[in-house]
Design an enzyme around this catalytic site. Structure first.
Site, short mmCIF file in Angstrom:
data_model
loop_
_atom_site.label_atom_id
_atom_site.label_comp_id
_atom_site.label_asym_id
_atom_site.label_seq_id
_atom_site.Cartn_x
_atom_site.Cartn_y
_atom_site.Cartn_z
N ASP A 50 0.87 -1.17 0.00
CA ASP A 50 0.00 0.00 0.00
C ASP A 50 0.91 1.23 0.00
OD1 ASP A 50 -2.29 1.60 0.26
OD2 ASP A 50 -2.13 1.56 2.45
N ASP A 52 -0.23 4.97 1.22
CA ASP A 52 -0.46 5.88 2.35
C ASP A 52 -0.30 5.18 3.68
OD1 ASP A 52 -1.27 8.33 0.88
OD2 ASP A 52 -2.86 7.01 0.15
#
Length: 476
Positions: A50, A52
């Protein structure tokens, strides 16, 4: 194996790395990866990330203050909240992640996996005893979708504080009368419910993200809001040089992803032409957790314009292809992965881990940026935790009429421990009892750690054994 901080070990084969294992220093506790279940990294051939709060760690409290202030301004300009709202200040010592907001009573709750209330705040005021039981009989609140909103992510930290701040402000307004539903405001006694206030705050936060205002402010001052870790390039390089593959899977759009990843991975001494060269596959607009279920339309992204185009469109440039949407089956097929040979690293407990484990065969590494702080406080409070465990054991053995004194001591000890973490306590527990967040970490995350860069401290041949859990009768 562990690498010394600041060391100069190169990225050789896994065999050469393993040969160095016996000569390396023990891994520092803040750099450890903790295992709930066994995983042999030798069998992991695909590493997904991922962006963020995983590859990109936002600096706290600066980033939280930015979101807090922008949301305040939107409440005043678009929802006609009074100008006094702008004077509210963010206190990083108040919120923790994973709290529930009760839209019916306007309270922040910390609960365990069964909904038993461990802590309740109305604004900044702690509710206890009969006041608490009056609102929540048996001190239980179930996870009702229409009533409860879970502050799952670190993006919710500013929102958590803003909700408490507004409740506190409204409760203390001279022209407001507090009711069981909310407040009667002004001379007209117009009702503003807790639910309406929550929806206003939620709408403000959504606006910041949907209209990219928060992202634009972040991009304007990347050094202030985003932490750079020199280990990140090493982590990605070593994985790919071992013959394994990496992929980026983020809910963020191409525009923002490109700005952030360029900042994190490209510099003057970098041999790569583009940050995209660190990944075998890049997917934006993933729409997790839907990605792990039915998915969304799978398209290519024109990286020059940011527009989404059909898969059969001819690329207008020779840069690596960037995709938008899709689902985990499509990504596994593109990678040539079977499922259990994929490990996905993400910070969102629900969208990146729980849904991933429920709906796919991918393994998971949960990133918990708060972990280093939690461990440092936990170490300081280790003796208090032992005292609480002993008190609870003794309380269970004495006669009922003798338990009150022990219960008061336990209650006081839990409060003292919670306050050492934050005004709302630890994200993982209250005293000796695991929170809803902590229980789900234990149940769903195969591995968890404070930073994705902690992978740098481990050989790609490392075997995580997993936590050995015994039932009470097996401890006798």
């Amino acid at each position: 194996m562990a690498f010394q901080d600041g060391g100069s070990i190169g990225y050789g084969s896994d065999d050469s790395l393993q040969d160095l294992a016996d000569r390396s220093s023990p891994i520092l506790k803040q750099s450890k990866i903790f295992d709930n279940r066994g995983i042999h990294l030798e069998k992991i051939q695909f590493y997904g990330f991922d962006m963020d709060y995983t590859l990109c760690e936002y600096i706290s409290p600066e980033f939280d203050i930015l979101a807090f202030n922008l949301a305040k301004e939107f409440l005043v300009s678009s929802f006609s909240y009074p100008q006094e709202i702008l004077k509210l200040e963010y206190n990083p010592e108040f919120p923790c992640r994973g709290l529930w907001f009760d839209k019916e009573h306007g309270n922040l709750l910390k609960v365990d996996q069964f909904g038993r209330i461990l802590m309740c705040c109305h604004g900044f005021r702690l509710l206890e005893g009969e006041e608490l039981r009056k609102l929540y009989p048996h001190k239980i609140q179930r996870k009702e979708e229409k009533r409860i909103y879970i502050m799952n992510t670190l993006f919710n930290i500013a929102e958590t504080h803003l909700l408490a701040s507004i409740v506190h402000y409204m409760d203390n307004r001279e022209d407001a009368m507090v009711t069981t539903e909310g407040w009667l405001l002004g001379s007209e006694k117009k009702l503003k419910t807790f639910k309406q206030m929550f929806e206003d705050v939620r709408g403000s936060i959504d606006y910041l993200h949907d209209e990219k205002l928060l992202k634009q402010k972040t991009v304007e001052n990347l050094e202030k809001y985003i932490k750079k870790d020199e280990r990140l390039i090493g982590v990605l390089t070593r994985i790919r040089e071992s013959g394994r593959k990496t992929f980026l899977l983020t809910n963020s759009d191409w525009w923002y992803t490109n700005h952030i990843m360029t900042f994190l991975l490209q510099n003057n001494s970098n041999e790569k032409e583009s940050w995209l060269d660190y990944f075998d596959l890049t997917i934006v607009d993933a729409c997790k957790p839907t990605f792990f279920n039915k998915g969304t339309n799978f398209k290519m992204v024109d990286t020059c314009t940011g527009e989404k185009v059909d898969l059969n469109s001819k690329p207008v440039h020779e840069r690596p292809v960037v995709y938008s949407g899709g689902d985990h089956h499509t990504v596994s097929n593109l990678l040539g992965a079977d499922g259990p040979d994929v490990m996905y690293c993400g910070d969102h407990l629900h969208a990146d881990v729980v849904k991933c484990r429920k709906l796919s065969e991918w393994r998971t590494l949960l990133i918990v940026p708060e972990l280093e702080y939690e461990m440092s406080v936990g170490l300081e409070q280790g003796e208090l935790m032992n005292q609480l465990q002993n008190l609870e054991r003794i309380c269970g053995q004495v006669e009922p009429e003798d338990q009150d004194g022990f219960r008061r001591r336990i209650k006081d000890g839990v409060k003292k421990m919670d306050r050492s973490f934050a005004k709302t306590g630890s994200i993982f527990r209250a005293g000796t009892r695991l929170s809803y967040f902590g229980s789900n970490v234990l149940a769903w995350a195969d591995l968890y750690t404070g930073s994705v860069c902690n992978l740098y401290s481990y050989s790609l041949q490392h075997r995580f054994i997993g936590t050995q859990i015994l039932l009470p009768h097996e401890l006798q």
